[in-house]
Scaffold this active site. Structure first.
Site, PDB file in Angstrom:
ATOM      1  N   HIS A 101       0.850  -1.187   0.000  1.00  0.00           N
ATOM      2  CA  HIS A 101       0.000   0.000   0.000  1.00  0.00           C
ATOM      3  C   HIS A 101       0.890   1.242   0.000  1.00  0.00           C
ATOM      4  CE1 HIS A 101      -3.704  -2.234   1.777  1.00  0.00           C
ATOM      5  NE2 HIS A 101      -3.630  -2.336   0.462  1.00  0.00           N
ATOM      6  N   LYS A 121       5.151   1.618   0.927  1.00  0.00           N
ATOM      7  CA  LYS A 121       6.084   1.426  -0.190  1.00  0.00           C
ATOM      8  C   LYS A 121       7.533   1.674   0.228  1.00  0.00           C
ATOM      9  CE  LYS A 121       2.826   2.108  -3.950  1.00  0.00           C
ATOM     10  NZ  LYS A 121       2.390   0.722  -3.887  1.00  0.00           N
ATOM     11  N   THR A 159       2.679  -5.542  -8.235  1.00  0.00           N
ATOM     12  CA  THR A 159       1.674  -4.626  -8.748  1.00  0.00           C
ATOM     13  C   THR A 159       2.416  -3.419  -9.316  1.00  0.00           C
ATOM     14  OG1 THR A 159       1.415  -3.837  -6.470  1.00  0.00           O
ATOM     15  CG2 THR A 159      -0.249  -5.383  -7.291  1.00  0.00           C
ATOM     16  N   GLY A 160       1.739  -2.668 -10.197  1.00  0.00           N
ATOM     17  CA  GLY A 160       2.373  -1.673 -11.048  1.00  0.00           C
ATOM     18  C   GLY A 160       3.311  -0.672 -10.414  1.00  0.00           C
ATOM     19  N   THR A 218       4.469  -0.437  -7.302  1.00  0.00           N
ATOM     20  CA  THR A 218       5.488  -1.105  -6.490  1.00  0.00           C
ATOM     21  C   THR A 218       6.571  -1.712  -7.377  1.00  0.00           C
ATOM     22  OG1 THR A 218       3.881  -1.584  -4.744  1.00  0.00           O
ATOM     23  CG2 THR A 218       5.881  -2.929  -4.774  1.00  0.00           C
ATOM     24  N   SER A 259      -1.504  -1.588 -11.457  1.00  0.00           N
ATOM     25  CA  SER A 259      -1.519  -1.018 -10.117  1.00  0.00           C
ATOM     26  C   SER A 259      -2.638  -1.686  -9.323  1.00  0.00           C
ATOM     27  CB  SER A 259      -1.745   0.488 -10.227  1.00  0.00           C
ATOM     28  OG  SER A 259      -1.775   1.071  -8.954  1.00  0.00           O
ATOM     29  N   GLY A 260      -2.450  -1.840  -8.017  1.00  0.00           N
ATOM     30  CA  GLY A 260      -3.433  -2.526  -7.178  1.00  0.00           C
ATOM     31  C   GLY A 260      -4.868  -2.068  -7.380  1.00  0.00           C
ATOM     32  N   ASP A 275      -4.045  -6.312  -7.747  1.00  0.00           N
ATOM     33  CA  ASP A 275      -4.210  -7.291  -6.666  1.00  0.00           C
ATOM     34  C   ASP A 275      -4.925  -8.532  -7.183  1.00  0.00           C
ATOM     35  OD1 ASP A 275      -3.032  -5.523  -4.850  1.00  0.00           O
ATOM     36  OD2 ASP A 275      -4.955  -4.680  -4.238  1.00  0.00           O
TER      37      ASP A 275
END
Length: 152
Positions: free
Chosen positions: A19, A23, A45-46, A48, A65-66, A71
């Site tokens: 989250h 990060k 995920t994107g 991260t 991205s989440g 996710d």
């Protein structure tokens, strides 16, 4: 549910998720463990994944991205037995719009019995385990038998 086994190879497929408020902590953890993590296949995920690639130079399979479905992509890879370990630094004090996706991701990791670290201490225990760099056999649901039972 009836169980079967799955062998996880020595070279792991590791998903990294975090989250926004976590990060920095995940990036620090990856940097601290860069040499070991670079020997494995990383997914993320994107946001991260891009941050990890930029900071470490390690190749990362970047998903969405989440909040945009990342996710759920990680969850699908877990269900397909393509992810062996989930490192997910999540923020328990702040709700996110995709909280149902987060719950689903953690549920799938539990269903498919993969190791999950949701904070730095657990991630340290996991990466320092003798099992981390070796082949290991885990119990998983026998989906074929499950499906046969459902179709009777």
């Amino acid at each position: 549910m009836e169980l079967t086994t799955r062998t996880i190879a020595a070279r792991k497929h590791i998903a990294l998720v975090s989250h926004d408020h976590c990060k920095k902590s995940l990036l620090e953890w990856v940097m601290q463990n860069r040499d070991l993590l670079s020997q494995h296949e990383l997914y993320a995920t994107g946001t991260t994944g891009n941050l990890v690639q930029k900071a470490t130079g390690i190749d990362v399979h970047c998903l969405l991205s989440g909040p945009m479905g990342g996710d759920q992509e990680v969850g699908a890879l877990i269900s397909e037995k393509k992810i062996d370990i989930l490192i997910f630094f999540w923020d328990p004090l702040n709700a996110v719009p995709h909280d149902p996706d987060v719950k689903a991701l953690l549920r799938l990791a539990t269903v498919w019995n993969i190791p999950v670290a949701t904070n730095r201490s657990t991630a340290d225990f996991l990466i320092d385990s003798a099992l981390f760099s070796g082949e290991v056999t885990i119990a998983i649901p026998n989906y074929d038998r499950y499906l046969q039972q459902r179709l009777k």
